[in-house]
Write an enzyme that holds these catalytic residues in place. Structure first.
Site, PDB file in Angstrom:
ATOM      1  N   ARG A 103      11.812  -3.011  -1.395  1.00 14.03           N
ATOM      2  CA  ARG A 103      11.781  -1.566  -1.253  1.00 14.03           C
ATOM      3  C   ARG A 103      12.861  -1.125  -0.280  1.00 14.03           C
ATOM      4  O   ARG A 103      12.874  -1.555   0.868  1.00 14.03           O
ATOM      5  CB  ARG A 103      10.398  -1.116  -0.775  1.00 14.03           C
ATOM      6  CG  ARG A 103      10.205   0.390  -0.764  1.00 14.03           C
ATOM      7  CD  ARG A 103       8.769   0.763  -0.501  1.00 14.03           C
ATOM      8  NE  ARG A 103       8.289   0.311   0.798  1.00 14.03           N
ATOM      9  CZ  ARG A 103       7.112   0.650   1.308  1.00 14.03           C
ATOM     10  NH1 ARG A 103       6.285   1.408   0.626  1.00 14.03           N
ATOM     11  NH2 ARG A 103       6.739   0.199   2.488  1.00 14.03           N
ATOM     12  N   THR A 107      15.142   4.953   0.973  1.00  5.71           N
ATOM     13  CA  THR A 107      14.675   5.745  -0.177  1.00  5.71           C
ATOM     14  C   THR A 107      13.273   5.381  -0.616  1.00  5.71           C
ATOM     15  O   THR A 107      12.648   6.122  -1.381  1.00  5.71           O
ATOM     16  CB  THR A 107      15.618   5.542  -1.373  1.00  5.71           C
ATOM     17  OG1 THR A 107      15.534   4.169  -1.815  1.00  5.71           O
ATOM     18  CG2 THR A 107      17.065   5.852  -0.988  1.00  5.71           C
ATOM     19  N   ASP A 199       2.196  -5.395   7.487  1.00  5.37           N
ATOM     20  CA  ASP A 199       3.141  -5.961   6.528  1.00  5.37           C
ATOM     21  C   ASP A 199       2.642  -7.339   6.111  1.00  5.37           C
ATOM     22  O   ASP A 199       2.660  -8.284   6.904  1.00  5.37           O
ATOM     23  CB  ASP A 199       4.530  -6.056   7.151  1.00  5.37           C
ATOM     24  CG  ASP A 199       5.596  -6.483   6.151  1.00  5.37           C
ATOM     25  OD1 ASP A 199       5.472  -7.593   5.578  1.00  5.37           O
ATOM     26  OD2 ASP A 199       6.538  -5.715   5.930  1.00  5.37           O
ATOM     27  N   ASP A 202       5.164 -10.332   6.488  1.00  2.55           N
ATOM     28  CA  ASP A 202       5.352 -10.764   7.872  1.00  2.55           C
ATOM     29  C   ASP A 202       4.140 -11.529   8.388  1.00  2.55           C
ATOM     30  O   ASP A 202       4.286 -12.520   9.120  1.00  2.55           O
ATOM     31  CB  ASP A 202       5.608  -9.547   8.775  1.00  2.55           C
ATOM     32  CG  ASP A 202       7.021  -9.006   8.612  1.00  2.55           C
ATOM     33  OD1 ASP A 202       7.895  -9.747   8.145  1.00  2.55           O
ATOM     34  OD2 ASP A 202       7.239  -7.825   8.953  1.00  2.55           O
TER      35      ASP A 202
END
Length: 208
Positions: A103, A107, A199, A202
């Site tokens: 991603r 944007t 996340d 992560d």
């Protein structure tokens, strides 16, 4: 929203543990693998069966075995890798493909960088796996990639989802069933699921 929430008590219990900020990398990986296996059990509940005859040590016996479509498992890199082993433990004969979509941080749009699928993808029931369904952009792009290569029967499995992501995938691909352990409240301004679990990549790989 067209989505199936898997509310099995074991899944919900483990989901609570995996959300906890105090859960370390090792425990996070183990929990994610366990949840993936439990979710795969639910996703495959309606696989077709056929009768066969076998010999037990005592007598001849009519039994049921899987028939019909074969399965393919396609994790979205990189976080989806954390769920593969749990699914494969339950379905060891499944073939595994990989899709690389990230991603764009500015944007929030998906960018494709890798796609390797089983050659007989059109003959398989494909389960796309990714712990997070946030904006839905990466999932929708992955479905696009599979359909472009002949895939016709596709399911999406994620750990937690945002309503925005579910609606986006529903709008782009109304034929794809979404399975998740939770539809959370919303996305925040950075595109993260709230309350979510942070996340996932992560936390799986210990990179943050």
């Amino acid at each position: 929203m067209q989505v199936r929430i898997i509310d099995h008590p074991l899944i919900q219990h483990k989901l609570s543990l995996i959300r906890d900020i105090r859960t370390g990398t090792k425990e996070f990986r183990e929990l994610l693998e366990e949840i993936a296996m439990l979710m795969a059990y639910e996703i495959t509940r309606n696989l077709p069966l056929e009768e066969t005859v076998i010999e037990t040590p005592v007598a001849q016996c009519r039994c049921k075995v899987l028939c019909g479509k074969k399965l393919g498992v396609v994790p979205i890199l990189r976080a989806g890798l954390g769920m593969v082993s749990g699914v494969i433990r339950l379905i060891p004969a499944a073939k595994v493909g990989h899709i690389g979509v990230y991603r764009d941080p500015m944007t929030l749009k998906p960018v494709e960088y890798y796609c390797k699928l089983p050659t007989d993808v059109a003959e398989r029931e494909i389960v796309i796996i990714d712990p997070m369904l946030a904006t839905g952009g990466s999932a929708a792009a992955a479905i696009d990639m599979i359909k472009a290569r002949g895939g016709r029967s596709i399911k999406l499995m994620c750990l937690v989802a945002a309503p925005e992501g579910v609606l986006h995938v529903n709008a782009r691909h109304p034929d794809v069933e979404i399975y998740t352990a939770s539809v959370d409240e919303r996305l925040n301004d950075h595109g993260y699921i709230v309350p979510g679990l942070g996340d996932a990549g992560d936390r799986i790989f210990g990179t943050k």
